[in-house]
Write a protein that holds these residues in place. Structure first.
Motif, PDB file in Angstrom:
ATOM      1  N   GLY A 144      38.500  33.585  42.231  1.00 41.02           N
ATOM      2  CA  GLY A 144      38.945  34.469  43.312  1.00 41.02           C
ATOM      3  C   GLY A 144      38.211  35.797  43.241  1.00 41.02           C
ATOM      4  O   GLY A 144      37.050  35.915  43.629  1.00 41.02           O
ATOM      5  N   GLY A 145      38.880  36.802  42.711  1.00 35.15           N
ATOM      6  CA  GLY A 145      38.375  38.176  42.679  1.00 35.15           C
ATOM      7  C   GLY A 145      36.918  38.308  42.262  1.00 35.15           C
ATOM      8  O   GLY A 145      36.129  39.032  42.895  1.00 35.15           O
ATOM      9  N   LYS A 200      39.464  34.751  49.679  1.00 36.11           N
ATOM     10  CA  LYS A 200      40.805  35.123  50.165  1.00 36.11           C
ATOM     11  C   LYS A 200      40.691  35.979  51.423  1.00 36.11           C
ATOM     12  O   LYS A 200      39.765  35.783  52.211  1.00 36.11           O
ATOM     13  N   HIS A 251      47.002  26.065  47.994  1.00 37.57           N
ATOM     14  CA  HIS A 251      46.802  27.218  47.113  1.00 37.57           C
ATOM     15  C   HIS A 251      48.159  27.863  46.845  1.00 37.57           C
ATOM     16  O   HIS A 251      49.012  27.931  47.735  1.00 37.57           O
ATOM     17  N   VAL A 281      39.376  33.793  36.375  1.00 38.29           N
ATOM     18  CA  VAL A 281      38.093  33.383  35.775  1.00 38.29           C
ATOM     19  C   VAL A 281      37.114  34.538  35.939  1.00 38.29           C
ATOM     20  O   VAL A 281      36.965  35.089  37.027  1.00 38.29           O
ATOM     21  N   ILE A 319      46.794  33.949  38.259  1.00 34.98           N
ATOM     22  CA  ILE A 319      45.990  34.206  39.465  1.00 34.98           C
ATOM     23  C   ILE A 319      46.042  35.683  39.824  1.00 34.98           C
ATOM     24  O   ILE A 319      47.113  36.236  40.087  1.00 34.98           O
ATOM     25  N   GLY A 320      44.902  36.317  39.820  1.00 31.75           N
ATOM     26  CA  GLY A 320      44.794  37.718  40.231  1.00 31.75           C
ATOM     27  C   GLY A 320      45.476  38.688  39.292  1.00 31.75           C
ATOM     28  O   GLY A 320      45.660  39.857  39.614  1.00 31.75           O
ATOM     29  N   GLU A 347      49.083  30.841  46.706  1.00 31.53           N
ATOM     30  CA  GLU A 347      49.451  31.940  47.606  1.00 31.53           C
ATOM     31  C   GLU A 347      50.037  31.384  48.901  1.00 31.53           C
ATOM     32  O   GLU A 347      50.875  32.029  49.538  1.00 31.53           O
ATOM     33  N   GLY A 356      42.231  30.949  37.929  1.00 30.82           N
ATOM     34  CA  GLY A 356      43.182  31.975  37.498  1.00 30.82           C
ATOM     35  C   GLY A 356      42.471  32.968  36.608  1.00 30.82           C
ATOM     36  O   GLY A 356      42.246  32.712  35.428  1.00 30.82           O
TER      37      GLY A 356
HETATM   38  P1  PGA Z   1      41.598  34.958  40.774  1.00 33.14           P
HETATM   39  O1  PGA Z   1      42.032  33.918  41.925  1.00 33.14           O
HETATM   40  O2  PGA Z   1      40.300  34.462  40.206  1.00 33.14           O
HETATM   41  O3  PGA Z   1      41.440  36.274  41.496  1.00 33.14           O
HETATM   42  O4  PGA Z   1      42.689  34.963  39.779  1.00 33.14           O
HETATM   43  C1  PGA Z   1      41.856  32.548  41.750  1.00 33.14           C
HETATM   44  C2  PGA Z   1      42.412  31.814  42.939  1.00 33.14           C
HETATM   45  O5  PGA Z   1      43.427  32.212  43.485  1.00 33.14           O
HETATM   46  O6  PGA Z   1      41.851  30.808  43.394  1.00 33.14           O
END
Ligand code: PGA
Length: 265
Positions: A247-248, A11, A96, A227, A186-187, A98, A225
């Motif tokens: 992501g994170g 990101k 995505h 993970v 997600i996040g 976002e 999401g």
């Molecule tokens: P996240 O993000 O693992 O931080 O929830 C996943 C993504 O947006 O692809």
């Protein structure tokens, strides 16, 4: 593309030095010849060249978080598929959540990006997923299981159909991966349960085989999401999960390495 896939979406994070350090650390932990699963790093545009250096000599691929729907021209601030290929990318994330929900990207724009990307030779990770409101409505408003399912699947069906309708079947299994990412996971640290993931992945598989009878079965479907190292084994044990979009947790070399090792077993 029969290997499982682990995609690290950084990101809007990391400066050049940090990006070099993180990509180098991932390569050292994995070893240059690691290939039990396909790993893709997806950093911001500004560090693509740095990460390309960091992963050179390894089997890790480079990807971009977005791509524009024109080859070149007067589109200030945009980056095209040929530019991404030139920067060393072989993948691009398209649609995505976002970008759909914060930037306001439409299904039509997403389709244009996807079509141009694959025609240029980029592989595309197409993200789809329902919002929390859509999921709650499906549960609250529906009186029977089949209506609940119909309501729940509807946003995903629309996103996939709008992106992929009438696409050449041959392109599907080679060039496109679907990432199911429930927007509410997600996040947020919230997790979809195994049965929630299985239900949607099963539906996506059904839809793909209905749309592309010969090759729909071979398209990879990733889950994304929140993970984490703590839930990766459970997620990977669900049917029809061919990998993950992280992501994170992909911003820590150690955690990302542990996730990769859990997938590539
Ligand atoms: P996240 O993000 O693992 O931080 O929830 C996943 C993504 O947006 O692809």
């Amino acid at each position: 593309m029969d290997k499982k896939l682990v995609v690290g979406n950084w990101k809007m994070n990391l400066l050049r030095e940090e990006a070099l350090e993180l990509s180098g650390a991932i390569v050292s932990l994995l070893g240059e010849d690691y290939d039990a699963c396909q790993v893709v790093l997806v950093p911001p545009y500004t560090v693509l060249d740095v990460v390309r250096r960091g992963i050179s000599g390894s089997n890790i691929d480079l990807g971009a978080q977005n791509v524009f729907s024109r080859m070149s021209g007067a589109f200030t601030g945009e980056v095209s598929a040929p530019m991404l290929l030139d920067a060393g990318c072989s993948w691009a994330i398209v649609g995505h959540s976002e970008r759909r929900h914060i930037i306001g990207e439409t299904d039509e724009q997403i389709r244009e990006k996807l079509l141009l990307s694959i025609s240029c030779g980029l592989k595309v990770i197409l993200c789809v997923g329902e919002t929390e409101v859509q999921r709650e409505e499906a549960i609250r408003e529906s009186e029977d299981i089949s209506t609940r399912k119909e309501m729940l699947f509807s946003p995903i069906k629309t996103q996939i159909k709008n992106a992929l309708h009438d696409l050449d079947e041959e392109r599907i299994s080679e060039d496109i991966v679907i990432a199911y990412e429930p927007v509410w996971a997600i996040g947020t640290g919230k997790n979809a349960t195994s049965s929630e993931i299985a239900e949607i992945h099963g539906y996506i598989r059904e839809l793909l085989t209905e749309m592309f009878p010969r090759l729909g079965d071979s398209v990879k479907i990733l889950y994304g999401g929140s993970v984490k190292t703590g839930n990766i084994k459970r997620i990977m044990s669900v049917d029809e999960v061919d990998g993950v979009l992280v992501g994170g947790e992909s911003l820590s070399a150690d955690s990302f390495f542990r996730i990769i090792k859990s997938v590539g077993v």
